[in-house]
Design a protein around this motif. Sequence first.
Motif, PDB file in Angstrom:
ATOM      1  N   ILE A 172       0.770  -0.658   0.006  1.00 61.61           N
ATOM      2  CA  ILE A 172       0.033   0.175  -0.367  1.00 61.61           C
ATOM      3  C   ILE A 172       0.487   1.859   0.146  1.00 61.61           C
ATOM      4  CG2 ILE A 172      -1.640   1.429   1.460  1.00 61.61           C
ATOM      5  CD1 ILE A 172      -2.906  -1.432   1.763  1.00 61.61           C
ATOM      6  N   ARG A 179      -4.241   2.073  -2.799  1.00 67.84           N
ATOM      7  CA  ARG A 179      -4.041   2.496  -1.679  1.00 67.84           C
ATOM      8  C   ARG A 179      -5.949   3.768  -1.237  1.00 67.84           C
ATOM      9  NH1 ARG A 179       1.285   4.695  -1.394  1.00 67.84           N
ATOM     10  NH2 ARG A 179       0.244   6.911  -2.591  1.00 67.84           N
ATOM     11  N   LEU A 182      -8.599   0.801  -0.447  1.00 64.55           N
ATOM     12  CA  LEU A 182      -8.345   0.731   2.044  1.00 64.55           C
ATOM     13  C   LEU A 182     -10.754   0.527   1.261  1.00 64.55           C
ATOM     14  CD1 LEU A 182      -5.714   1.952   2.818  1.00 64.55           C
ATOM     15  CD2 LEU A 182      -5.470  -0.548   1.608  1.00 64.55           C
ATOM     16  N   PHE A 186      -9.639  -3.674   5.127  1.00 69.87           N
ATOM     17  CA  PHE A 186      -7.954  -3.096   5.353  1.00 69.87           C
ATOM     18  C   PHE A 186      -8.074  -3.126   7.110  1.00 69.87           C
ATOM     19  CE2 PHE A 186      -4.625  -0.415   5.517  1.00 69.87           C
ATOM     20  CZ  PHE A 186      -3.639  -0.848   5.662  1.00 69.87           C
TER      21      PHE A 186
END
Length: 295
Positions: A172, A179, A182, A186
């Motif tokens: 990430i 990213r 997410l 996560f």
Amino acid sequence: MEIINLIKSRPFIQALAAIIANANIKGFFTGKIWRGKSKLVCVPGLNCYSCPGAIGSCPIGALQAVIGGNKHNFSFYVIGIIIFFGVTLGRLICGFLCMFGFIQDLLYKIKVPKLKIPPKVDVPMRWLKYIVLLVAVIVLPKFLVNQFGIAPPYFCQWICPAGTLEGGIPLIMKNEGLRSMLGFLFNWKMGVLIFIMLTSVFTYRPFCKYICPLGAIYSFFNGLSFYQMNVAKEICNGCKICERKCNMNVEITKNINSPECIRCGECKKACKKGAITSGFCLKSRKPDSEFQGQM
């Protein structure tokens, strides 16, 4: 002599094993997973396949891939390599070769007041790792599949803190696209990781004791693996200093080769009489329970 002692020390061996298992150093800078032929080989300890540095596969991840896939009903290689590691070393792998075990050891060295889990809580909780092995690693991937007959690796996806630390976070950090994706999963995995890392500061190896399915598998082999520990009944005076030193709470004079023993050797170092020995042995030994009965 100091250099030799350092090389022979457990932390050095643990660090070396972690470096070897994650030798693709450039992966941490590029954010790309190594996909070379070495990934066909399982490493002994818990080491995430998705770690950018990993050059081998995690036994638990490989086992779930086989169980949850639609190509093979049984993998002689995956089962065989796990049995080979277990028969050869037992939970020596947990004590010396597992990267996440090493991380827990380092966290426990932080100087804060330690928590002692009462036996009435500790002993029943030890069974949790066998439940995790049965349910998350075997049953769910086998039966909870999609329309194509494929199941996700439930343990890796929902529980494994090593995967989050070694794989999720590095990937990430280097991939903007990841990213942006997410979400709840996560955040959940980060919560699990933070909880285990925090508890590792206050109590010794909580993941190994209560959750790790790989440790659960290797525990079945502790009593019969080629690597064994032994208490010399003619030397031991029953002082039990070794048991007070054991962070895994093994009753050493009763059963030194307990399924919970990770072969760290702290009991051996603590024994002032030199009654505890360890090493590879192909010959059968008298069970330690015979010694207990003669004390």
